[in-house]
Design a protein around this motif. Structure first.
Motif, PDB file in Angstrom:
ATOM      1  N   ALA A  27       1.073  -1.202   0.124  1.00 50.91           N
ATOM      2  CA  ALA A  27       0.076  -0.111   0.012  1.00 50.91           C
ATOM      3  C   ALA A  27       0.682   1.169  -0.067  1.00 50.91           C
ATOM      4  N   ARG A  28       2.115   1.261   0.774  1.00 50.99           N
ATOM      5  CA  ARG A  28       2.750   2.319   0.889  1.00 50.99           C
ATOM      6  C   ARG A  28       3.425   2.824  -0.498  1.00 50.99           C
ATOM      7  N   ARG A  30       2.145   1.930  -3.367  1.00 54.73           N
ATOM      8  CA  ARG A  30       1.082   2.567  -4.346  1.00 54.73           C
ATOM      9  C   ARG A  30       0.897   3.974  -3.972  1.00 54.73           C
ATOM     10  N   LYS A  31       1.219   4.427  -2.868  1.00 58.87           N
ATOM     11  CA  LYS A  31       1.189   5.873  -2.616  1.00 58.87           C
ATOM     12  C   LYS A  31       2.391   6.603  -3.064  1.00 58.87           C
ATOM     13  N   THR A  32       3.634   6.252  -2.729  1.00 56.56           N
ATOM     14  CA  THR A  32       4.862   6.908  -3.219  1.00 56.56           C
ATOM     15  C   THR A  32       5.191   6.767  -4.724  1.00 56.56           C
ATOM     16  N   LEU A  35       3.683   9.895  -6.178  1.00 50.40           N
ATOM     17  CA  LEU A  35       4.354  11.092  -5.396  1.00 50.40           C
ATOM     18  C   LEU A  35       5.575  11.416  -6.362  1.00 50.40           C
ATOM     19  N   GLY A 179       6.843  12.335   1.830  1.00 51.34           N
ATOM     20  CA  GLY A 179       6.038  10.919   1.800  1.00 51.34           C
ATOM     21  C   GLY A 179       7.049   9.934   2.644  1.00 51.34           C
TER      22      GLY A 179
END
Length: 182
Positions: A27-28, A30-32, A35, A179
């Motif tokens: 999940a992390r 998919r966020k970074t 970014l 992030g």
């Protein structure tokens, strides 16, 4: 002047029973990944070509980065395509193999993005960077976290790429952009 962007894949997951090559993003990650893509756009670092390892985590990283870059490219030049090649030799490659891959890039490619793995991304950055900000070089030697990227500028042809002939223009981590990284 050519520009090389080396990006380590975003944070991956370690599901039971899944081979290393097939590990998905966490999940992390998919966020970074987006970014970092937005950072590339903000800095005008839009590649002409992306070489992406065949591993799932690099492919997933590119799948999150590519649309952001393509949209920016379309807004600037009315072309939204970024040439992309899956390059199996990048998967967990030694720095000598990575250098061989880079030396085979066409010279009309001015900005190249490579989405790969560590330790290869860190080692290649250090090998090519004969100059650059000493603080960034020291930070990079300590750690090249997931989704981090280095940008190296050099003159000459891709086929002439050699140790210490480039300049580390920047080393950016998700954490430096607000992030998370590991």
């Amino acid at each position: 002047m050519h520009r090389l962007i080396l990006m380590r894949h975003a944070k991956s997951d370690w599901p039971d029973g899944v081979a290393d090559h097939d590990r998905p993003l966490a999940a992390r990650g998919r966020k970074t990944a987006p970014l970092m893509a937005h950072y590339l756009v903000a800095e005008g670092l839009i590649p002409d070509l992306a070489l992406v390892s065949s591993a799932r985590r690099t492919q997933d990283t590119w799948a999150l980065v590519a649309p952001v870059l393509a949209k920016a490219r379309a807004n600037r030049s009315r072309r939204d395509d970024i040439a992309t090649e899956t390059e199996p030799r990048i998967y967990e490659a030694r720095v000598e193999i990575l250098l061989t891959v880079l030396r085979g890039v066409r010279d009309d490619v001015k900005t190249l993005l490579v989405v790969g793995h560590n330790p290869g991304m860190a080692e290649l950055t250090l090998l090519l960077s004969g100059a650059g900000d000493s603080h960034q070089l020291a930070e990079l030697q300590r750690k090249f976290p997931t989704a981090a990227l280095s940008v190296i500028g050099f003159t000459g042809r891709w086929s002439e790429l050699a140790p210490f002939k480039g300049r580390l223009d920047r080393f950016v981590t998700p954490k430096s952009l607000g992030g998370e990284d590991d």
